[in-house]
Write a protein that holds these residues in place. Structure first.
Motif, short mmCIF file in Angstrom:
data_model
loop_
_atom_site.label_atom_id
_atom_site.label_comp_id
_atom_site.label_asym_id
_atom_site.label_seq_id
_atom_site.Cartn_x
_atom_site.Cartn_y
_atom_site.Cartn_z
N GLY A 147 40.81 1.60 -2.67
CA GLY A 147 40.31 0.23 -2.75
C GLY A 147 39.14 -0.07 -1.83
N TYR A 148 38.44 0.97 -1.38
CA TYR A 148 37.36 0.74 -0.42
C TYR A 148 36.24 -0.11 -0.99
CZ TYR A 148 34.27 4.21 -2.66
OH TYR A 148 33.48 4.89 -3.56
N GLU A 149 36.05 -0.04 -2.33
CA GLU A 149 34.99 -0.86 -2.93
C GLU A 149 35.28 -2.36 -2.78
OE1 GLU A 149 35.62 2.75 -5.77
OE2 GLU A 149 36.86 1.34 -4.61
N LEU A 150 36.53 -2.74 -3.02
CA LEU A 150 36.91 -4.15 -2.88
C LEU A 150 36.81 -4.60 -1.42
CD1 LEU A 150 40.06 -4.26 -5.19
CD2 LEU A 150 37.82 -5.22 -5.67
N LEU A 151 37.30 -3.76 -0.52
CA LEU A 151 37.23 -4.10 0.91
C LEU A 151 35.78 -4.18 1.38
CD1 LEU A 151 40.15 -1.83 2.19
CD2 LEU A 151 40.16 -4.33 1.99
N SER A 152 34.95 -3.26 0.86
CA SER A 152 33.53 -3.28 1.23
C SER A 152 32.88 -4.60 0.80
CB SER A 152 32.79 -2.11 0.58
OG SER A 152 33.20 -0.88 1.13
N LYS A 153 33.21 -5.04 -0.40
CA LYS A 153 32.63 -6.29 -0.88
C LYS A 153 33.02 -7.45 0.03
CE LYS A 153 31.64 -8.85 -5.06
NZ LYS A 153 31.53 -8.74 -6.52
N ALA A 154 34.26 -7.45 0.48
CA ALA A 154 34.71 -8.51 1.38
C ALA A 154 33.91 -8.51 2.68
CB ALA A 154 36.20 -8.34 1.67
N TYR A 155 33.66 -7.33 3.24
CA TYR A 155 32.90 -7.25 4.49
C TYR A 155 31.43 -7.61 4.27
CZ TYR A 155 36.80 -5.21 7.06
OH TYR A 155 38.01 -5.03 7.68
N ILE A 156 30.88 -7.18 3.14
CA ILE A 156 29.48 -7.50 2.85
C ILE A 156 29.29 -9.01 2.71
CG2 ILE A 156 27.65 -7.30 1.10
CD1 ILE A 156 28.78 -4.43 0.58
N LEU A 157 30.23 -9.68 2.06
CA LEU A 157 30.13 -11.12 1.91
C LEU A 157 30.23 -11.83 3.26
CD1 LEU A 157 32.21 -11.71 -1.34
CD2 LEU A 157 29.75 -11.98 -1.06
N GLN A 158 31.05 -11.30 4.16
CA GLN A 158 31.13 -11.89 5.50
C GLN A 158 29.82 -11.68 6.26
OE1 GLN A 158 35.09 -11.47 7.65
NE2 GLN A 158 35.43 -10.05 5.94
N LEU A 159 29.24 -10.50 6.13
CA LEU A 159 27.93 -10.25 6.76
C LEU A 159 26.87 -11.18 6.17
CD1 LEU A 159 28.02 -6.35 6.85
CD2 LEU A 159 27.84 -7.83 8.85
N TRP A 160 26.95 -11.39 4.86
CA TRP A 160 25.96 -12.26 4.21
C TRP A 160 26.08 -13.69 4.72
CZ3 TRP A 160 22.10 -10.21 1.50
CH2 TRP A 160 21.23 -11.10 0.87
N LYS A 161 27.31 -14.15 4.92
CA LYS A 161 27.50 -15.50 5.46
C LYS A 161 26.88 -15.62 6.85
CE LYS A 161 29.28 -19.65 6.06
NZ LYS A 161 29.17 -19.88 7.50
#
Length: 307
Positions: A154-168
């Motif tokens: 599930g690293y793709e889903l977790l990566s998306k979560a971290y990327i969205l936090q970085l984007w914020k």
């Protein structure tokens, strides 16, 4: 790097279904690679693991050291020169903006994504340990690097979560969102989003037919020139470029599903009445001819398109 390296990488990432790539750039040896002027459709996060370097992003010049974080915006020309005798070692993770929200989220794109990637004054962001936001950025980026190194379930889903936090966090670095200019930009972006969303729906319903710019503009009750302007602001494409890209992506899906149909039959089914022109446009967007793409499917090289 060859001139078309980054263009090919973008196509590869988009076709993979996971347009994120981690790489380690080691410029600590005498024969280390030189990162010349280049740009790409992806945004880039860099984490300096060791050493120092000079990074030039268009007109901005920064000096980075161990532990620093650098964000480089989409389509910003940049090059990297190691500083000192020991060179530099850094992790680079590139993300195609399409991965942030997914297809069709125009309102959110215009609220959170476009204010960054379309901001000419936001070429890059250099974050050091002295920045107040550093302690928020660094654990997120380290986790993102770790996920894309180890590839746990599930690293793709977790990566998306971290990327969205970085984007914020990046979004929070923009100028005050209460300013009149920001509000005006937001109103224009929302109007563009509504218009383009309707135009996209029209294209998706009629792409297999003969569709002209007049038809797209009429579907949202604006002139051809205004249709082109709002489409470009909202998506980066002209209406016809979007139509062509949509047709090509649909044709690639059909090659997966309809293996018995010829290339010319598929071309006709997605709105092309000229197979030679279809081959040309297919190669432009996918990077190979339809025949080569179909052969790669038989060899199980290219992953399936999503439904």
């Amino acid at each position: 790097m060859k001139p078309d390296f980054y263009e090919k990488r973008t196509k590869k990432l988009l076709l993979s279904g996971y347009p994120v790539e981690l790489s380690t750039v080691d410029c600590t040896t005498p024969d280390a690679p030189v990162v010349y002027w280049h740009w790409h459709d992806e945004v880039e996060f860099q984490y300096i693991q060791k050493g120092q370097a000079y990074i030039t992003c268009d007109e901005d010049n920064i000096t980075v050291s161990e532990g620093d974080i650098v964000f480089i915006n989409q389509a910003v020309r940049h090059f990297i020169t190691p500083a000192g005798e020991n060179g530099v070692l850094f992790s680079s993770i590139v993300v195609n903006p399409s991965f942030l929200l997914g297809f069709g989220q125009l309102e959110l794109e215009n609220k959170y994504i476009n204010p960054i990637i379309a901001n000419c004054s936001f070429n890059c962001l250099h974050i050091t340990g002295e920045n107040t936001v550093y302690q928020q950025f660094v654990p997120l980026l380290k986790q993102l690097i770790s996920l894309n190194t180890d590839h746990p379930s599930g690293y793709e889903l977790l990566s998306k979560a971290y990327i969205l936090q970085l984007w914020k966090l990046l979004y929070d670095q923009l100028p005050s969102k209460s300013s009149d200019s920001f509000k005006t930009t937001a109103r224009t972006a929302n109007q563009d989003a509504q218009r383009v969303k309707q135009a996209m729906l029209f294209i998706q319903e009629h792409f297999m037919e003969s569709v002209a710019l007049d038809d797209i503009a009429d579907s949202i009750l604006v002139s051809k020139s205004e249709c082109c302007r709002c489409f470009k602001r909202a998506t980066g494409f002209s209406p016809i470029e979007y139509l062509m890209k949509y047709r090509i992506m649909e044709s690639a899906k059909q090659m997966h599903r309809k293996t018995h149909e010829s290339v010319s039959e598929i071309a006709g089914a997605v709105g092309f009445n000229n197979t030679s022109y279809f081959n040309k446009i297919f190669k432009k967007f996918i990077g190979c001819t339809p025949t080569e793409y179909r052969q790669s499917l038989r060899k199980d090289v290219t992953p399936p398109f999503p439904d």
